[in-house]
Scaffold this motif. Structure first.
Motif, PDB file in Angstrom:
ATOM      1  N   GLN A   1     -12.936  83.098  49.416  1.00  0.00           N
ATOM      2  CA  GLN A   1     -12.468  82.955  50.798  1.00  0.00           C
ATOM      3  C   GLN A   1     -13.527  83.465  51.773  1.00  0.00           C
ATOM      4  O   GLN A   1     -13.804  82.831  52.795  1.00  0.00           O
ATOM      5  CB  GLN A   1     -11.161  83.729  51.003  1.00  0.00           C
ATOM      6  N   ASN A   2     -14.143  84.595  51.439  1.00  0.00           N
ATOM      7  CA  ASN A   2     -15.172  85.158  52.305  1.00  0.00           C
ATOM      8  C   ASN A   2     -16.426  84.291  52.354  1.00  0.00           C
ATOM      9  O   ASN A   2     -17.119  84.257  53.366  1.00  0.00           O
ATOM     10  CB  ASN A   2     -15.526  86.579  51.857  1.00  0.00           C
ATOM     11  N   LYS A   3     -16.705  83.562  51.292  1.00  0.00           N
ATOM     12  CA  LYS A   3     -17.885  82.685  51.239  1.00  0.00           C
ATOM     13  C   LYS A   3     -17.699  81.395  52.032  1.00  0.00           C
ATOM     14  O   LYS A   3     -18.668  80.706  52.319  1.00  0.00           O
ATOM     15  CB  LYS A   3     -18.219  82.335  49.786  1.00  0.00           C
ATOM     16  N   LEU A   4     -16.455  81.063  52.386  1.00  0.00           N
ATOM     17  CA  LEU A   4     -16.199  79.824  53.118  1.00  0.00           C
ATOM     18  C   LEU A   4     -16.838  79.820  54.506  1.00  0.00           C
ATOM     19  O   LEU A   4     -17.127  78.763  55.051  1.00  0.00           O
ATOM     20  CB  LEU A   4     -14.692  79.569  53.245  1.00  0.00           C
ATOM     21  N   GLY A   5     -17.007  80.995  55.090  1.00  0.00           N
ATOM     22  CA  GLY A   5     -17.639  81.092  56.397  1.00  0.00           C
ATOM     23  C   GLY A   5     -16.715  80.836  57.575  1.00  0.00           C
ATOM     24  O   GLY A   5     -17.184  80.662  58.700  1.00  0.00           O
ATOM     25  N   TYR A   6     -15.412  80.816  57.350  1.00  0.00           N
ATOM     26  CA  TYR A   6     -14.467  80.616  58.449  1.00  0.00           C
ATOM     27  C   TYR A   6     -14.276  81.931  59.202  1.00  0.00           C
ATOM     28  O   TYR A   6     -14.013  82.968  58.590  1.00  0.00           O
ATOM     29  CB  TYR A   6     -13.105  80.135  57.940  1.00  0.00           C
ATOM     30  N   GLN A   7     -14.358  81.899  60.505  1.00  0.00           N
ATOM     31  CA  GLN A   7     -14.131  83.106  61.310  1.00  0.00           C
ATOM     32  C   GLN A   7     -12.715  83.642  61.117  1.00  0.00           C
ATOM     33  O   GLN A   7     -12.478  84.847  61.189  1.00  0.00           O
ATOM     34  CB  GLN A   7     -14.383  82.812  62.789  1.00  0.00           C
ATOM     35  N   LEU A   8     -11.787  82.744  60.851  1.00  0.00           N
ATOM     36  CA  LEU A   8     -10.393  83.133  60.678  1.00  0.00           C
ATOM     37  C   LEU A   8     -10.212  84.134  59.537  1.00  0.00           C
ATOM     38  O   LEU A   8      -9.332  84.997  59.600  1.00  0.00           O
ATOM     39  CB  LEU A   8      -9.542  81.881  60.418  1.00  0.00           C
ATOM     40  N   THR A   9     -11.040  84.035  58.511  1.00  0.00           N
ATOM     41  CA  THR A   9     -10.894  84.871  57.321  1.00  0.00           C
ATOM     42  C   THR A   9     -10.798  86.351  57.667  1.00  0.00           C
ATOM     43  O   THR A   9      -9.968  87.072  57.124  1.00  0.00           O
ATOM     44  CB  THR A   9     -12.078  84.648  56.359  1.00  0.00           C
ATOM     45  N   GLN A  10     -11.623  86.807  58.597  1.00  0.00           N
ATOM     46  CA  GLN A  10     -11.647  88.235  58.934  1.00  0.00           C
ATOM     47  C   GLN A  10     -10.415  88.690  59.728  1.00  0.00           C
ATOM     48  O   GLN A  10     -10.164  89.883  59.859  1.00  0.00           O
ATOM     49  CB  GLN A  10     -12.913  88.569  59.704  1.00  0.00           C
TER      50      GLN A  10
ATOM     51  N   HIS B   1      -0.567  88.680  52.497  1.00  0.00           N
ATOM     52  CA  HIS B   1       0.245  88.017  53.508  1.00  0.00           C
ATOM     53  C   HIS B   1       0.128  86.506  53.337  1.00  0.00           C
ATOM     54  O   HIS B   1      -0.949  85.972  53.064  1.00  0.00           O
ATOM     55  CB  HIS B   1      -0.229  88.430  54.907  1.00  0.00           C
ATOM     56  N   TYR B   2       1.250  85.855  53.537  1.00  0.00           N
ATOM     57  CA  TYR B   2       1.349  84.395  53.407  1.00  0.00           C
ATOM     58  C   TYR B   2       0.342  83.647  54.291  1.00  0.00           C
ATOM     59  O   TYR B   2      -0.088  82.545  53.966  1.00  0.00           O
ATOM     60  CB  TYR B   2       2.787  83.992  53.770  1.00  0.00           C
ATOM     61  N   SER B   3      -0.059  84.244  55.396  1.00  0.00           N
ATOM     62  CA  SER B   3      -0.946  83.562  56.348  1.00  0.00           C
ATOM     63  C   SER B   3      -2.295  83.209  55.743  1.00  0.00           C
ATOM     64  O   SER B   3      -2.994  82.333  56.262  1.00  0.00           O
ATOM     65  CB  SER B   3      -1.158  84.420  57.594  1.00  0.00           C
ATOM     66  N   ARG B   4      -2.676  83.813  54.625  1.00  0.00           N
ATOM     67  CA  ARG B   4      -3.954  83.480  54.005  1.00  0.00           C
ATOM     68  C   ARG B   4      -3.976  82.020  53.544  1.00  0.00           C
ATOM     69  O   ARG B   4      -5.044  81.448  53.330  1.00  0.00           O
ATOM     70  CB  ARG B   4      -4.264  84.438  52.864  1.00  0.00           C
ATOM     71  N   LYS B   5      -2.813  81.409  53.456  1.00  0.00           N
ATOM     72  CA  LYS B   5      -2.735  79.996  53.074  1.00  0.00           C
ATOM     73  C   LYS B   5      -3.491  79.119  54.068  1.00  0.00           C
ATOM     74  O   LYS B   5      -3.968  78.043  53.730  1.00  0.00           O
ATOM     75  CB  LYS B   5      -1.273  79.557  52.979  1.00  0.00           C
ATOM     76  N   MET B   6      -3.629  79.597  55.312  1.00  0.00           N
ATOM     77  CA  MET B   6      -4.339  78.820  56.328  1.00  0.00           C
ATOM     78  C   MET B   6      -5.769  78.503  55.897  1.00  0.00           C
ATOM     79  O   MET B   6      -6.325  77.481  56.289  1.00  0.00           O
ATOM     80  CB  MET B   6      -4.322  79.554  57.670  1.00  0.00           C
TER      81      MET B   6
END
Length: 174
Positions: free
Chosen positions: A53-62, A68-73
């Motif tokens: 997930q951290n390697k994806l580079g999405y700002q949302l990750t942090q 939490h269920y929201s990690r599904k995003m």
């Protein structure tokens, strides 16, 4: 058409995950969390560990909390990045039935107009006293008039979410 199924899980591959992994016309994305087994693996599945997930580079990750269920995003974003035309949200305990499928993205559907506020959509499927997680408690006894609320119109659906037949996710009050 490219299709993705997105699931979160903290368990070894469940019966449901294994069943979805067998669908050849779908990409299965399972989003893990801190409690997920370290060596999680299932054939025909893209598994997103915390490291992945951290390697994806999405700002949302942090900004998403752990456990939490929201990690599904993050799975939704990966499906969009992979150009999935259809993104399906389900759970690791929802075993697909024999005739499992989802409707077309672009089609005429019954819709509720914008700004109607919260409605108990479960009332379209059952007369039982049940409500979806997140429905404000002051609305659990209200009967919604779907003959008035629903209007057919052309739609382009972004994410489909199915309902569970026997063990739906409900809030603690229920």
């Amino acid at each position: 058409m490219k299709r993705s199924i997105i699931i979160t899980s903290i368990f070894e591959p469940t019966e449901a995950v294994k069943a979805f992994a067998k669908f050849k016309d779908y990409d299965l994305i399972v989003v893990g969390d801190e409690k997920s087994p370290e060596n999680w693996h299932c054939e025909n599945t893209t598994y997103l560990s915390i490291d992945e997930q951290n390697k994806l580079g999405y700002q949302l990750t942090q900004h998403l909390p752990y456990n939490h269920y929201s990690r599904k995003m993050l799975g939704y974003l990966l499906a969009m990045e992979n150009k999935a035309d259809l993104r399906i949200d389900t759970d690791d305990d929802n075993i697909p039935k024999q005739n499992w499928s989802f409707p077309l993205n672009e089609h005429k559907y019954d819709c509720i107009e914008e700004n109607e506020g919260f409605v108990n959509i479960y009332q379209l499927f059952t007369d039982q006293k049940i409500w979806p997680r997140g429905l404000p408690l002051n609305l659990i006894n209200k009967r919604f008039d779907f003959k008035v609320l629903l209007n057919e119109k052309n739609c382009n659906v972004g994410i489909w979410q199915g309902l569970a037949d026997e063990d739906p996710d409900v809030d603690a009050i229920y």
